[in-house]
Design an enzyme around this catalytic site. Structure first.
Site, PDB file in Angstrom:
ATOM      1  N   LEU A 109       0.837  -1.205   0.000  1.00  0.00           N
ATOM      2  CA  LEU A 109       0.000   0.000   0.000  1.00  0.00           C
ATOM      3  C   LEU A 109       0.866   1.247   0.000  1.00  0.00           C
ATOM      4  O   LEU A 109       1.931   1.278   0.641  1.00  0.00           O
ATOM      5  CB  LEU A 109      -0.914   0.014   1.226  1.00  0.00           C
ATOM      6  CG  LEU A 109      -1.860  -1.177   1.397  1.00  0.00           C
ATOM      7  CD1 LEU A 109      -2.887  -0.882   2.475  1.00  0.00           C
ATOM      8  CD2 LEU A 109      -2.544  -1.549   0.098  1.00  0.00           C
ATOM      9  N   GLY A 154       1.200  -5.270   1.195  1.00  0.00           N
ATOM     10  CA  GLY A 154       0.127  -5.322   0.196  1.00  0.00           C
ATOM     11  C   GLY A 154       0.547  -6.048  -1.080  1.00  0.00           C
ATOM     12  O   GLY A 154      -0.295  -6.622  -1.777  1.00  0.00           O
ATOM     13  N   ASN A 178       5.380  -7.195   6.743  1.00  0.00           N
ATOM     14  CA  ASN A 178       6.269  -6.536   7.720  1.00  0.00           C
ATOM     15  C   ASN A 178       5.558  -5.490   8.569  1.00  0.00           C
ATOM     16  O   ASN A 178       6.185  -4.763   9.330  1.00  0.00           O
ATOM     17  CB  ASN A 178       7.432  -5.862   6.975  1.00  0.00           C
ATOM     18  CG  ASN A 178       6.953  -4.849   5.935  1.00  0.00           C
ATOM     19  OD1 ASN A 178       5.869  -4.984   5.401  1.00  0.00           O
ATOM     20  ND2 ASN A 178       7.769  -3.861   5.650  1.00  0.00           N
ATOM     21  N   GLU A 179       4.237  -5.404   8.470  1.00  0.00           N
ATOM     22  CA  GLU A 179       3.495  -4.285   9.073  1.00  0.00           C
ATOM     23  C   GLU A 179       3.794  -4.031  10.544  1.00  0.00           C
ATOM     24  O   GLU A 179       3.992  -2.890  10.958  1.00  0.00           O
ATOM     25  CB  GLU A 179       1.979  -4.492   8.904  1.00  0.00           C
ATOM     26  CG  GLU A 179       1.453  -4.114   7.538  1.00  0.00           C
ATOM     27  CD  GLU A 179       1.633  -5.220   6.517  1.00  0.00           C
ATOM     28  OE1 GLU A 179       2.414  -6.160   6.769  1.00  0.00           O
ATOM     29  OE2 GLU A 179       1.004  -5.130   5.447  1.00  0.00           O
TER      30      GLU A 179
HETATM   31  N1  CO8 Z   1       4.549   3.598  -0.143  1.00  0.00           N
HETATM   32  C1  CO8 Z   1       5.011   4.786  -0.570  1.00  0.00           C
HETATM   33  N2  CO8 Z   1       6.298   4.999  -0.941  1.00  0.00           N
HETATM   34  C2  CO8 Z   1       7.145   3.970  -0.881  1.00  0.00           C
HETATM   35  C3  CO8 Z   1       6.729   2.700  -0.444  1.00  0.00           C
HETATM   36  C4  CO8 Z   1       5.362   2.526  -0.069  1.00  0.00           C
HETATM   37  N3  CO8 Z   1       4.870   1.352   0.353  1.00  0.00           N
HETATM   38  N4  CO8 Z   1       7.803   1.875  -0.485  1.00  0.00           N
HETATM   39  C5  CO8 Z   1       8.825   2.604  -0.932  1.00  0.00           C
HETATM   40  N5  CO8 Z   1       8.450   3.858  -1.176  1.00  0.00           N
HETATM   41  C6  CO8 Z   1       9.273   4.970  -1.696  1.00  0.00           C
HETATM   42  C7  CO8 Z   1      10.497   5.237  -0.834  1.00  0.00           C
HETATM   43  O1  CO8 Z   1      10.185   6.111   0.226  1.00  0.00           O
HETATM   44  C8  CO8 Z   1      11.420   5.876  -1.851  1.00  0.00           C
HETATM   45  O2  CO8 Z   1      10.980   7.224  -2.014  1.00  0.00           O
HETATM   46  P1  CO8 Z   1      12.039   8.387  -2.446  1.00  0.00           P
HETATM   47  O3  CO8 Z   1      12.412   8.061  -3.870  1.00  0.00           O
HETATM   48  O4  CO8 Z   1      11.242   9.640  -2.310  1.00  0.00           O
HETATM   49  O5  CO8 Z   1      13.217   8.301  -1.508  1.00  0.00           O
HETATM   50  C9  CO8 Z   1      11.085   5.137  -3.153  1.00  0.00           C
HETATM   51  O6  CO8 Z   1       9.787   4.571  -2.964  1.00  0.00           O
HETATM   52  C10 CO8 Z   1      12.049   4.036  -3.505  1.00  0.00           C
HETATM   53  O7  CO8 Z   1      12.152   3.162  -2.391  1.00  0.00           O
HETATM   54  P2  CO8 Z   1      13.497   2.354  -2.053  1.00  0.00           P
HETATM   55  O8  CO8 Z   1      14.679   3.238  -2.277  1.00  0.00           O
HETATM   56  O9  CO8 Z   1      13.317   1.759  -0.704  1.00  0.00           O
HETATM   57  O10 CO8 Z   1      13.455   1.235  -3.213  1.00  0.00           O
HETATM   58  P3  CO8 Z   1      14.278  -0.141  -3.226  1.00  0.00           P
HETATM   59  O11 CO8 Z   1      14.206  -0.616  -4.642  1.00  0.00           O
HETATM   60  O12 CO8 Z   1      15.610  -0.018  -2.575  1.00  0.00           O
HETATM   61  O13 CO8 Z   1      13.417  -1.147  -2.308  1.00  0.00           O
HETATM   62  C11 CO8 Z   1      11.340  -2.058  -1.475  1.00  0.00           C
HETATM   63  C12 CO8 Z   1      12.141  -1.547  -2.710  1.00  0.00           C
HETATM   64  C13 CO8 Z   1      11.981  -3.339  -0.987  1.00  0.00           C
HETATM   65  C14 CO8 Z   1       9.926  -2.320  -1.940  1.00  0.00           C
HETATM   66  C15 CO8 Z   1      11.405  -0.961  -0.378  1.00  0.00           C
HETATM   67  O14 CO8 Z   1      11.029   0.273  -0.945  1.00  0.00           O
HETATM   68  C16 CO8 Z   1      10.491  -1.214   0.798  1.00  0.00           C
HETATM   69  O15 CO8 Z   1      10.766  -2.061   1.617  1.00  0.00           O
HETATM   70  N6  CO8 Z   1       9.393  -0.436   0.864  1.00  0.00           N
HETATM   71  C17 CO8 Z   1       8.495  -0.486   1.996  1.00  0.00           C
HETATM   72  C18 CO8 Z   1       7.570  -1.626   1.854  1.00  0.00           C
HETATM   73  C19 CO8 Z   1       6.564  -1.592   2.973  1.00  0.00           C
HETATM   74  O16 CO8 Z   1       6.903  -1.539   4.144  1.00  0.00           O
HETATM   75  N7  CO8 Z   1       5.293  -1.623   2.605  1.00  0.00           N
HETATM   76  C20 CO8 Z   1       4.240  -1.597   3.584  1.00  0.00           C
HETATM   77  C21 CO8 Z   1       3.109  -0.773   3.089  1.00  0.00           C
HETATM   78  S1  CO8 Z   1       1.735  -0.951   4.198  1.00  0.00           S
HETATM   79  C22 CO8 Z   1       0.784  -2.201   3.528  1.00  0.00           C
HETATM   80  O17 CO8 Z   1       0.963  -2.591   2.414  1.00  0.00           O
HETATM   81  C23 CO8 Z   1      -0.345  -2.830   4.312  1.00  0.00           C
HETATM   82  C24 CO8 Z   1      -0.829  -1.967   5.383  1.00  0.00           C
HETATM   83  C25 CO8 Z   1      -2.068  -2.485   6.050  1.00  0.00           C
HETATM   84  C26 CO8 Z   1      -2.669  -1.334   6.775  1.00  0.00           C
HETATM   85  C27 CO8 Z   1      -3.679  -1.769   7.755  1.00  0.00           C
HETATM   86  C28 CO8 Z   1      -4.037  -0.633   8.684  1.00  0.00           C
HETATM   87  C29 CO8 Z   1      -5.165  -0.983   9.603  1.00  0.00           C
END
Ligand code: CO8
Length: 303
Positions: A109, A154, A178-179
């Site tokens: 997400l 997500g 990983n939430e």
């Molecule tokens: N949302 C928005 N932006 C993101 C996200 C995301 N999920 N993930 C990464 N980005 C952004 C980063 O901040 C970065 O931004 P910027 O260019 O401005 O610095 C850009 O994308 C590139 O990210 P990385 O440099 O980290 O890219 P890599 O290629 O090195 O790594 C990964 C890719 C492995 C995907 C890494 O970005 C990562 O681990 N991202 C986070 C993933 C994550 O934790 N996702 C969880 C989202 S929450 C969810 O899906 C379920 C929530 C349920 C909610 C329920 C509530 C009740």
């Protein structure tokens, strides 16, 4: 062109989405008149590219929402519309979901849609999340996730919603939920869907500890079905699809519904409660603070 122009208009998309969400239930898709008019099967929108091969009956959906295919409101809306179009087309029997972004299937997400927004925006976003899951999980098509990169949170949910998962055998990639690591709790329907695939114990460990698995560990617990070299993910998905499509559609569909309907029914019955729970959780100051810290951390990692 007409479709592309329509897709660019976010307010129209929002309207379409609420129409979609109000008319689909229990895996039976109710067709909106606007979409009936869109009979074209090959479509390119900014965030998704769908290649439909009429002769094989297989569509390949490439997610292309740089940099990391995060599931933003705009992405989810396009996704739901594309799913509905394919679902309506009886000649489309199989869907392969994959990524056009290097190294990432989907980052899950879009955190920006969960951070610092108004209550109505949280609601609109969450409805789109619920709808994406329902459309994919209850699809009549054979759905195969060709996971050619990391797929946390997500992204993992999307993969789990498919019938079969093939992942690139690259130890640098990860998949899981990983939430909890950044203070968020996955929705109950995510837990339900995961439990049906990897069992209670693996789900418990993954969700409580916020575990991300490398491909070989993911294979061990059944989170993915098959690992292949990175350059063979799509080809293997295509081959696997041929095998699945050899099964008569009606028998496979009824069986799929038999397997998934109890979970879908359960979720439908708590859909509004899930919405309220999400809004109340996400709008809390403490949750917002944690998300802010996590966003900072993601950005710092890059710098
Ligand atoms: N949302 C928005 N932006 C993101 C996200 C995301 N999920 N993930 C990464 N980005 C952004 C980063 O901040 C970065 O931004 P910027 O260019 O401005 O610095 C850009 O994308 C590139 O990210 P990385 O440099 O980290 O890219 P890599 O290629 O090195 O790594 C990964 C890719 C492995 C995907 C890494 O970005 C990562 O681990 N991202 C986070 C993933 C994550 O934790 N996702 C969880 C989202 S929450 C969810 O899906 C379920 C929530 C349920 C909610 C329920 C509530 C009740």
């Amino acid at each position: 062109m007409a479709l592309r122009a329509t897709l660019k208009n976010k307010s129209i998309l929002s309207g379409l989405l609420s129409r979609l969400s109000s008319c689909s239930s229990h895996g039976r898709v109710c067709v909106s008149p606007v979409l009936v008019a869109q009979r074209r099967n090959n479509s390119t929108s900014p965030k998704l590219k769908v290649d439909f091969n009429q002769s094989t009956g297989v569509a390949v959906m490439h997610m292309q929402n740089p940099p990391v295919n995060s599931l933003s409101l705009g992405f989810l809306t396009e996704f739901c519309i594309a799913m509905e179009k394919l679902e309506m087309d009886k000649s489309c029997r199989g869907l392969i979901l994959t990524s056009s972004q290097p190294k990432v299937f989907s980052a899950g997400l879009d955190i920006m849609d969960m951070y610092g927004k108004k209550l109505e925006q949280y609601e609109e976003f969450w409805r789109a999340v619920q709808e994406m899951w329902l459309k994919l999980y209850s699809s009549n098509m054979v759905t195969i996730a060709a996971i050619n990169g990391s797929s946390p949170a997500g992204g993992c949910l999307m993969s789990l919603s498919c019938d079969y998962r093939i992942m690139a055998d690259n130890p640098r990639y990860s998949i899981g939920f990983n939430e909890t690591q950044f203070g968020i709790v996955v929705p109950v329907w995510c837990k339900e869907a995961m439990t049906t695939i990897v069992g209670h114990r693996n789900t418990e460990l993954t969700l409580e500890l916020g575990l991300l698995y490398n491909p070989s560990d993911a294979l061990k617990i059944g989170l993915v079905d098959q690992l292949v070299p990175e350059d063979q993910v799509l080809a293997t998905a295509t081959k696997t699809m041929t095998k699945w499509l050899a099964i008569p559609d009606h028998a496979r569909r009824i069986t799929k519904s038999m397997m998934r309907k109890p979970t879908i029914d359960k979720i439908m019955s708590i859909r509004e409660a899930d919405m309220q729970q999400y809004i109340s959780f996400i709008s809390k100051d403490s949750t917002q603070k944690m998300l802010g810290t996590y966003l900072e951390m993601l950005k710092k990692k890059r710098g």
